[in-house]
Design a protein around this motif. Structure first.
Motif, PDB file in Angstrom:
ATOM      1  N   ILE A   1       0.841  -1.201   0.000  1.00  0.00           N
ATOM      2  CA  ILE A   1       0.000   0.000   0.000  1.00  0.00           C
ATOM      3  C   ILE A   1       0.876   1.251   0.000  1.00  0.00           C
ATOM      4  O   ILE A   1       0.624   2.218  -0.728  1.00  0.00           O
ATOM      5  CB  ILE A   1      -0.952   0.001   1.211  1.00  0.00           C
ATOM      6  N   LEU A   2       1.919   1.233   0.842  1.00  0.00           N
ATOM      7  CA  LEU A   2       2.867   2.351   0.893  1.00  0.00           C
ATOM      8  C   LEU A   2       3.464   2.608  -0.492  1.00  0.00           C
ATOM      9  O   LEU A   2       3.507   3.759  -0.972  1.00  0.00           O
ATOM     10  CB  LEU A   2       3.973   2.037   1.906  1.00  0.00           C
ATOM     11  N   ASN A   3       3.896   1.542  -1.150  1.00  0.00           N
ATOM     12  CA  ASN A   3       4.505   1.677  -2.469  1.00  0.00           C
ATOM     13  C   ASN A   3       3.504   2.233  -3.485  1.00  0.00           C
ATOM     14  O   ASN A   3       3.832   3.095  -4.308  1.00  0.00           O
ATOM     15  CB  ASN A   3       5.030   0.321  -2.931  1.00  0.00           C
ATOM     16  N   LEU A   4       2.263   1.752  -3.410  1.00  0.00           N
ATOM     17  CA  LEU A   4       1.218   2.232  -4.309  1.00  0.00           C
ATOM     18  C   LEU A   4       0.982   3.732  -4.114  1.00  0.00           C
ATOM     19  O   LEU A   4       0.899   4.495  -5.090  1.00  0.00           O
ATOM     20  CB  LEU A   4      -0.087   1.463  -4.052  1.00  0.00           C
ATOM     21  N   LEU A   5       0.908   4.181  -2.875  1.00  0.00           N
ATOM     22  CA  LEU A   5       0.648   5.588  -2.591  1.00  0.00           C
ATOM     23  C   LEU A   5       1.809   6.480  -3.026  1.00  0.00           C
ATOM     24  O   LEU A   5       1.606   7.534  -3.647  1.00  0.00           O
ATOM     25  CB  LEU A   5       0.383   5.774  -1.093  1.00  0.00           C
TER      26      LEU A   5
ATOM     27  N   LEU B   1      18.629  11.581 -12.611  1.00  0.00           N
ATOM     28  CA  LEU B   1      20.082  11.571 -12.447  1.00  0.00           C
ATOM     29  C   LEU B   1      20.465  11.656 -10.974  1.00  0.00           C
ATOM     30  O   LEU B   1      21.441  11.018 -10.541  1.00  0.00           O
ATOM     31  CB  LEU B   1      20.705  12.729 -13.230  1.00  0.00           C
ATOM     32  N   MET B   2      19.722  12.421 -10.175  1.00  0.00           N
ATOM     33  CA  MET B   2      19.988  12.477  -8.738  1.00  0.00           C
ATOM     34  C   MET B   2      19.710  11.126  -8.081  1.00  0.00           C
ATOM     35  O   MET B   2      20.454  10.684  -7.192  1.00  0.00           O
ATOM     36  CB  MET B   2      19.127  13.553  -8.075  1.00  0.00           C
ATOM     37  N   ALA B   3      18.632  10.457  -8.526  1.00  0.00           N
ATOM     38  CA  ALA B   3      18.332   9.126  -7.985  1.00  0.00           C
ATOM     39  C   ALA B   3      19.468   8.160  -8.289  1.00  0.00           C
ATOM     40  O   ALA B   3      19.867   7.355  -7.431  1.00  0.00           O
ATOM     41  CB  ALA B   3      17.019   8.602  -8.582  1.00  0.00           C
ATOM     42  N   VAL B   4      20.023   8.240  -9.510  1.00  0.00           N
ATOM     43  CA  VAL B   4      21.169   7.392  -9.872  1.00  0.00           C
ATOM     44  C   VAL B   4      22.355   7.691  -8.966  1.00  0.00           C
ATOM     45  O   VAL B   4      23.043   6.782  -8.480  1.00  0.00           O
ATOM     46  CB  VAL B   4      21.569   7.629 -11.348  1.00  0.00           C
ATOM     47  N   ALA B   5      22.592   8.967  -8.714  1.00  0.00           N
ATOM     48  CA  ALA B   5      23.759   9.371  -7.927  1.00  0.00           C
ATOM     49  C   ALA B   5      23.703   8.852  -6.496  1.00  0.00           C
ATOM     50  O   ALA B   5      24.742   8.496  -5.921  1.00  0.00           O
ATOM     51  CB  ALA B   5      23.878  10.900  -7.933  1.00  0.00           C
TER      52      ALA B   5
ATOM     53  N   PHE C   1      16.590   7.282  -2.431  1.00  0.00           N
ATOM     54  CA  PHE C   1      16.672   6.636  -1.124  1.00  0.00           C
ATOM     55  C   PHE C   1      15.383   5.881  -0.795  1.00  0.00           C
ATOM     56  O   PHE C   1      15.419   4.749  -0.285  1.00  0.00           O
ATOM     57  CB  PHE C   1      16.944   7.681  -0.040  1.00  0.00           C
ATOM     58  N   ALA C   2      14.222   6.496  -1.075  1.00  0.00           N
ATOM     59  CA  ALA C   2      12.942   5.884  -0.705  1.00  0.00           C
ATOM     60  C   ALA C   2      12.692   4.595  -1.475  1.00  0.00           C
ATOM     61  O   ALA C   2      12.273   3.582  -0.895  1.00  0.00           O
ATOM     62  CB  ALA C   2      11.809   6.872  -0.939  1.00  0.00           C
ATOM     63  N   THR C   3      12.913   4.616  -2.785  1.00  0.00           N
ATOM     64  CA  THR C   3      12.636   3.420  -3.587  1.00  0.00           C
ATOM     65  C   THR C   3      13.632   2.299  -3.294  1.00  0.00           C
ATOM     66  O   THR C   3      13.249   1.127  -3.261  1.00  0.00           O
ATOM     67  CB  THR C   3      12.651   3.762  -5.091  1.00  0.00           C
ATOM     68  N   THR C   4      14.887   2.652  -3.057  1.00  0.00           N
ATOM     69  CA  THR C   4      15.876   1.623  -2.696  1.00  0.00           C
ATOM     70  C   THR C   4      15.541   1.024  -1.335  1.00  0.00           C
ATOM     71  O   THR C   4      15.625  -0.198  -1.147  1.00  0.00           O
ATOM     72  CB  THR C   4      17.297   2.218  -2.672  1.00  0.00           C
ATOM     73  N   SER C   5      15.147   1.869  -0.387  1.00  0.00           N
ATOM     74  CA  SER C   5      14.783   1.384   0.958  1.00  0.00           C
ATOM     75  C   SER C   5      13.575   0.468   0.900  1.00  0.00           C
ATOM     76  O   SER C   5      13.559  -0.607   1.507  1.00  0.00           O
ATOM     77  CB  SER C   5      14.484   2.566   1.887  1.00  0.00           C
TER      78      SER C   5
END
Length: 392
Positions: A17-21, A57-61, A115-119
């Motif tokens: 649910i968290l991921n969906l939101l 690009l920031m997400a990649v970094a 950070f959020a998606t990797t976590s």
């Protein structure tokens, strides 16, 4: 076999649910920011490319650092901070009044997103039972696809019926709800932290999947032209509901991904990937020829077929080539290339569209797909089938 480990636990449901939101809030901005930049902030197409691309690009970094800190500091602490800064960055859009402010905000948003998606991906991997990992990760991934289907349609409806203020407020509300879900998750004690952490280069990437990563980079380079300019292109085509592209794309993904996985498991990647590459090329050619809604949606259908095959198959091939303890590095390498392709594609294709027009830009994207197609059948396939011990 008689007693399956439970999958649909409270914690697994909450992380889905968290991921969906969170992803829905993200997809609220994806098709609408280009319109915000051009119509409200009076920017041009090259500036749209920068605004979209800089987040990726920031997400990649930050992904390599985020993975390191998740293991070194702990899932719960990093996840909390990542989602907190994600919520703060979403709130920032309400106060944007210039291109400079938006550009700076996208830096913060990109870091928080990485950070959020990797976590979240690491937490769900901890929560899913090992015996049902493929099934669990598949269901978790569907929350992204559902967000992709409903987010753009709702977002475009909001700006058409009301305004950008309500759009940004709604995106913020979704991110806050996702943040609140995090407090109900019990983190497994099995999420161990190693006492030894090194900063060697190979701690952050997996060399055995570099060729697959390069292939995905070229694939998503063209996709950068979709996420940045497809809503602007819809306006050029006098299409009233550009969100239909994302809706059709996501619906096709829902059906194609499970089928592609079964074919890959039973027959290998050789034939199924050919279908994927051809579908993506056809999608861009249709966009080049598009004159109205029917071609516009048909392009989304072919893109859904292509990406529904190519992306999960590439990830599965990468996982097959490494030992279990290197899967994190393999995933980080693959998804960094994915993000880098979108980021650079958004920026460079913005210049091309400004110079030559959007139809020619999309035709160029179709031609670019010939590069990963050649790479796959001349380098990746020989490497893959020369492996004598595909890892389990």
């Amino acid at each position: 076999m008689n007693n399956k480990e439970p999958l649909w636990t409270k914690d697994f449901v909450l992380i889905c649910i968290l991921n969906l939101l969170v992803f829905t809030s993200f997809y609220f901005l994806l098709p609408t920011l280009p319109i915000f930049v051009t119509d409200v902030l009076k920017g041009d197409e090259s500036q749209v490319g920068y605004i979209i691309g800089i987040l990726t690009l920031m997400a990649v970094a930050v992904r390599p650092l985020s993975g390191f800190l998740i293991d070194a500091v702990g899932r719960k602490q990093i996840f909390f901070l990542a989602l907190l800064f994600y919520v703060i960055s979403m709130a920032g859009y309400i106060f944007v009044t210039s291109l400079v402010l938006l550009f700076l905000l996208r830096f913060v948003h990109g870091a928080a997103w990485g950070f959020a998606t990797t976590s979240a991906g690491t937490v769900v991997a901890d929560l899913v039972p090992a015996s049902r990992r493929g099934e669990g990760m598949g269901y978790y991934g569907l929350s992204n696809t559902v967000a992709m289907a409903v987010g753009p349609v709702l977002a475009l409806t909001i700006i058409n019926q009301v305004d950008f203020n309500l759009l940004f407020t709604s995106a913020l509300a979704l991110s806050i709800l996702g943040f609140l879900c995090m407090f109900g998750i019990s983190y497994p004690v099995s999420s161990k932290k190693s006492n030894k952490f090194t900063f060697s280069l190979e701690s952050f990437y997996e060399p055995r999947v570099l060729s697959l990563s390069l292939m995905l980079f070229f694939i998503t380079f063209g996709y950068g032209g979709i996420v940045s300019f497809i809503t602007i292109y819809a306006k050029d085509l006098n299409i009233d509901n550009p969100g239909m592209f994302f809706f059709a794309y996501a619906v096709i993904l829902l059906f194609v991904r499970p089928y592609a996985g079964k074919v890959f498991d039973s027959q290998g990647p050789f034939k199924i990937m050919a279908i994927g590459f051809i579908a993506i090329i056809i999608s861009f050619i249709i966009l080049f020829l598009a004159g109205g809604m029917s071609y516009y949606v048909l392009s989304a259908v072919f893109l859904g077929i292509g990406f529904g095959i190519v992306h999960p198959t590439a990830v599965a091939m990468a996982i097959n080539r490494v030992e279990p303890f290197r899967r994190g590095a393999a995933n980080a390498t693959i998804f960094s290339a994915f993000d880098l392709g979108i980021g650079l594609g958004s920026i460079l294709l913005g210049y091309l569209s400004k110079a030559a027009g959007l139809p020619f830009m999309y035709l160029s994207c179709g031609i670019i797909i010939l590069i990963p197609l050649w790479l796959f059948y001349n380098k990746i396939i020989p490497e893959y089938y020369s492996e004598t011990d595909i890892k389990t």
